[in-house]
Design a protein around this motif. Structure first.
Motif, PDB file in Angstrom:
ATOM      1  N   ILE A   1      -9.964 -23.290 -14.897  1.00 26.27           N
ATOM      2  CA  ILE A   1      -9.158 -23.241 -13.878  1.00 26.27           C
ATOM      3  C   ILE A   1      -8.807 -22.504 -13.524  1.00 26.27           C
ATOM      4  N   VAL A   2      -8.694 -20.966 -12.600  1.00 29.69           N
ATOM      5  CA  VAL A   2      -7.929 -20.340 -12.397  1.00 29.69           C
ATOM      6  C   VAL A   2      -6.388 -20.948 -12.412  1.00 29.69           C
ATOM      7  N   GLU A   3      -5.985 -20.621 -13.234  1.00 25.82           N
ATOM      8  CA  GLU A   3      -4.402 -19.999 -12.922  1.00 25.82           C
ATOM      9  C   GLU A   3      -3.547 -19.757 -12.444  1.00 25.82           C
ATOM     10  N   ILE A   4      -2.771 -20.409 -11.493  1.00 28.43           N
ATOM     11  CA  ILE A   4      -1.176 -19.521 -11.020  1.00 28.43           C
ATOM     12  C   ILE A   4      -0.028 -19.042 -11.483  1.00 28.43           C
ATOM     13  N   LYS A   5      -0.228 -18.036 -11.210  1.00 29.44           N
ATOM     14  CA  LYS A   5       1.193 -17.642 -12.542  1.00 29.44           C
ATOM     15  C   LYS A   5       2.293 -17.668 -11.375  1.00 29.44           C
ATOM     16  N   SER A   6       1.855 -17.682 -10.101  1.00 23.78           N
ATOM     17  CA  SER A   6       3.595 -17.570  -9.161  1.00 23.78           C
ATOM     18  C   SER A   6       2.898 -17.527  -7.725  1.00 23.78           C
ATOM     19  N   ILE A   7       3.737 -17.770  -7.245  1.00 23.07           N
ATOM     20  CA  ILE A   7       3.607 -17.195  -5.499  1.00 23.07           C
ATOM     21  C   ILE A   7       4.834 -16.992  -5.102  1.00 23.07           C
ATOM     22  N   LEU A   8       5.323 -15.597  -5.016  1.00 22.94           N
ATOM     23  CA  LEU A   8       5.827 -14.935  -3.903  1.00 22.94           C
ATOM     24  C   LEU A   8       7.202 -15.615  -3.019  1.00 22.94           C
ATOM     25  N   VAL A   9       7.939 -16.111  -3.037  1.00 27.47           N
ATOM     26  CA  VAL A   9       8.839 -16.716  -2.182  1.00 27.47           C
ATOM     27  C   VAL A   9       9.386 -15.622  -0.752  1.00 27.47           C
ATOM     28  N   PRO A  10       8.660 -16.222   0.112  1.00 32.14           N
ATOM     29  CA  PRO A  10       9.487 -15.515   1.115  1.00 32.14           C
ATOM     30  C   PRO A  10      10.868 -15.309   1.501  1.00 32.14           C
ATOM     31  N   PRO A  11      11.737 -14.332   1.595  1.00 32.31           N
ATOM     32  CA  PRO A  11      13.304 -14.479   2.498  1.00 32.31           C
ATOM     33  C   PRO A  11      13.225 -15.435   3.403  1.00 32.31           C
ATOM     34  N   CYS A  12      12.784 -15.936   4.253  1.00 30.75           N
ATOM     35  CA  CYS A  12      13.142 -16.964   5.113  1.00 30.75           C
ATOM     36  C   CYS A  12      12.144 -17.945   5.280  1.00 30.75           C
ATOM     37  N   SER A  13      12.577 -19.885   5.315  1.00 29.25           N
ATOM     38  CA  SER A  13      11.281 -20.411   5.179  1.00 29.25           C
ATOM     39  C   SER A  13      10.106 -20.926   6.582  1.00 29.25           C
ATOM     40  N   ASP A  14      11.043 -20.369   7.850  1.00 32.20           N
ATOM     41  CA  ASP A  14      11.038 -21.050   9.093  1.00 32.20           C
ATOM     42  C   ASP A  14       9.972 -20.339   9.367  1.00 32.20           C
ATOM     43  N   ASP A  15       9.672 -18.904   9.486  1.00 30.41           N
ATOM     44  CA  ASP A  15       8.649 -18.356  10.121  1.00 30.41           C
ATOM     45  C   ASP A  15       7.921 -17.477   9.895  1.00 30.41           C
ATOM     46  N   PHE A  16       7.714 -17.864   8.112  1.00 34.74           N
ATOM     47  CA  PHE A  16       6.741 -16.843   7.473  1.00 34.74           C
ATOM     48  C   PHE A  16       5.400 -17.234   8.051  1.00 34.74           C
TER      49      PHE A  16
ATOM     50  N   GLN B   1       1.006  -1.685  -0.039  1.00 36.34           N
ATOM     51  CA  GLN B   1      -0.124  -0.044   0.225  1.00 36.34           C
ATOM     52  C   GLN B   1       0.672   1.505   0.403  1.00 36.34           C
ATOM     53  N   LYS B   2       1.793   1.434   0.594  1.00 37.34           N
ATOM     54  CA  LYS B   2       2.982   2.220   0.783  1.00 37.34           C
ATOM     55  C   LYS B   2       3.615   3.297  -0.576  1.00 37.34           C
ATOM     56  N   LYS B   3       3.961   2.039  -0.835  1.00 36.54           N
ATOM     57  CA  LYS B   3       5.410   1.977  -1.682  1.00 36.54           C
ATOM     58  C   LYS B   3       4.789   1.990  -3.360  1.00 36.54           C
ATOM     59  N   ASP B   4       3.667   1.262  -3.569  1.00 39.92           N
ATOM     60  CA  ASP B   4       3.271   0.507  -4.627  1.00 39.92           C
ATOM     61  C   ASP B   4       3.949  -0.173  -5.232  1.00 39.92           C
ATOM     62  N   VAL B   5       4.669  -1.099  -4.499  1.00 35.83           N
ATOM     63  CA  VAL B   5       5.639  -2.716  -5.300  1.00 35.83           C
ATOM     64  C   VAL B   5       5.769  -3.063  -3.993  1.00 35.83           C
ATOM     65  N   LEU B   6       5.777  -4.896  -4.724  1.00 29.52           N
ATOM     66  CA  LEU B   6       5.368  -5.828  -3.047  1.00 29.52           C
ATOM     67  C   LEU B   6       7.232  -6.053  -3.255  1.00 29.52           C
ATOM     68  N   ILE B   7       7.722  -5.751  -2.081  1.00 32.11           N
ATOM     69  CA  ILE B   7       9.217  -5.565  -1.636  1.00 32.11           C
ATOM     70  C   ILE B   7       9.301  -6.864   0.104  1.00 32.11           C
ATOM     71  N   GLY B   8      10.496  -7.288  -0.482  1.00 32.83           N
ATOM     72  CA  GLY B   8      11.276  -8.513   0.521  1.00 32.83           C
ATOM     73  C   GLY B   8      10.626  -9.515   0.300  1.00 32.83           C
ATOM     74  N   TYR B   9      10.025  -9.858  -0.840  1.00 31.55           N
ATOM     75  CA  TYR B   9      10.170 -11.790  -1.039  1.00 31.55           C
ATOM     76  C   TYR B   9      10.629 -11.460  -3.024  1.00 31.55           C
ATOM     77  N   ALA B  10      10.988 -12.984  -2.526  1.00 32.16           N
ATOM     78  CA  ALA B  10      12.383 -12.525  -3.765  1.00 32.16           C
ATOM     79  C   ALA B  10      11.226 -12.847  -4.678  1.00 32.16           C
ATOM     80  N   ASP B  11      11.529 -12.463  -6.319  1.00 35.72           N
ATOM     81  CA  ASP B  11      11.044 -11.782  -7.943  1.00 35.72           C
ATOM     82  C   ASP B  11       9.822 -11.246  -7.500  1.00 35.72           C
ATOM     83  N   ALA B  12       9.949  -9.654  -6.319  1.00 32.20           N
ATOM     84  CA  ALA B  12       8.488  -9.325  -5.960  1.00 32.20           C
ATOM     85  C   ALA B  12       8.411  -7.962  -6.528  1.00 32.20           C
TER      86      ALA B  12
END
Length: 387
Positions: A80-95, A7-18
């Motif tokens: 059937i609706v298609e998933i284009k991608s799932i944004l990968v968080p920087p850490c696999s343990d606590d998202f 909402q604040k920066k108009d882009v997705l950040i913090g996730y791989a390829d976001a």
């Protein structure tokens, strides 16, 4: 939090390829999160990004999310609706949030029914054809949607139609009746088949989706819900007011004592002719609708049989080009018996990598040490969870 960043920066950040996605605007709120439109700056394509909050609050919630993204990866079909991608968080343990990128559709069918009064008989036919094609594909893979309603069907301005929201779907790896072990609330009440409310132990799980499609078809024809249920008794009254009293054989097969007694003591009702209930409708459409809304599930057609009805004769060429489904492997859904949120989070991370490219997942697994492996035994199954 990713929502605040969006909402604040108009882009997705913090996730791989976001950073490839540029925020456009807010679309709406679903049952578990918000949906935004964005531009994929690599392809200049508009997409929908579903931001799922508190995914791992509890085990059932986490399993539902994992089930949906896994099914949408495995069920590739034009309707059937298609998933284009799932944004990968920087850490696999606590998202605790998951951001899923979908193809962007213009409306859901609820909006189309309520807002567009210019739909023609041919439009009705094309909408129904596509919904049934999606169900044929799913059912051939032994997957049952179990939550079909206008809100869960997406439509473009050219009436391209896609089924979505598979979180409550079930895969029948054993006998088909296994899906009945799940509670009856999975289907929204106005579209809930009589048997899913506990009226009998049906061996025809596909018939639940077929009944829902019948209710949706009637709603397309009349622009209002056919059975706006408030209780089981109310639903039985609405259904029998239209379809008449079920036969003695049908009533005797009902396992719910209260419902069986109620129907046996009900005054005899005659069915209302569908031409009276749905005036000015295509007679072939009403012929098909009556089959879809058979009270007894064994009397309802399969999706394939429905598509073979004369109502769709003009679309026979389109049907011949339909995709062929493949059965889903048991090991893909071993997580259904998982009792640990930690394990489900790990498996969700695996699924995110799988959506990007299977090699990413193989590389990740080869690099991450396994603390321990817990194995659950069940007849015909082995469940292995990496913790």
């Amino acid at each position: 939090m990713i929502l605040q960043q969006l909402q604040k920066k108009d882009v997705l950040i913090g996730y791989a390829d976001a950073t490839r996605y540029k925020y456009l605007g807010y679309i709406g709120r679903g049952g578990y999160g918000m949906v935004y439109s964005a531009i994929d700056t690599h392809t200049n394509e508009k997409v929908a990004i579903k931001l799922l909050k508190d995914v791992f609050r509890d085990v059932p919630r986490a399993i539902q999310f994992l089930r949906e993204v896994k099914l949408l990866r495995l069920l590739k079909h034009q309707n059937i609706v298609e998933i284009k991608s799932i944004l990968v968080p920087p850490c696999s343990d606590d998202f605790n949030e998951v951001s899923v990128v979908f193809e962007l559709m213009d409306f859901n069918l609820y909006d189309v029914i309520r807002l567009d009064d210019n739909l023609t008989a041919e439009n009705h036919r094309w909408l129904m054809f596509q919904i049934l094609c999606a169900m044929k594909f799913m059912h051939e893979a032994n997957v049952y949607h179990l939550d079909l309603k206008p809100d869960n069907i997406l439509v473009n301005t050219d009436l391209l139609t896609k089924v979505c929201d598979l979180g409550l779907s079930r895969v029948a790896f054993r006998e088909p009746s296994a899906v009945w072990r799940y509670k009856g609330y999975v289907v929204a009440e106005p579209y809930r088949a009589p048997e899913i409310s506990g009226l009998n132990n049906s061996k025809y799980p596909y018939a639940v989706d077929i009944w829902s499609i019948g209710c949706i078809f009637a709603e397309i024809l009349t622009r209002k819900q056919l059975f706006p249920r408030t209780s089981l008794v109310h639903q039985l009254n609405l259904i029998t007011d239209l379809l008449g009293t079920p036969s003695a054989d049908t009533i005797s097969g009902i396992s719910n004592d209260r419902a069986r007694k109620y129907l046996r003591e009900m005054r005899i009702k005659s069915p209302v002719p569908f031409a009276v209930k749905f005036p000015n409708s295509d007679p072939l459409a009403l012929q098909l609708l009556q089959k879809l809304l058979a009270f007894d599930p064994k009397d309802r057609p399969t999706a394939e049989q429905a598509l073979a009805h004369k109502y769709f004769r003009s679309l026979s060429n389109a049907q011949s080009k339909a995709s062929q489904s493949q059965l889903i492997k048991k090991q893909e859904f071993a997580f259904e018996r998982c009792k640990s949120v930690t394990a489900i989070r790990k498996l969700m991370y695996h699924e995110m990598l799988e959506h990007h490219h299977p090699q990413l997942l193989r590389n990740y697994i080869s690099q991450v040490p396994v603390c321990y492996v817990k194995i659950y035994y069940d007849p015909g199954w082995i469940y292995i969870y990496i913790i």
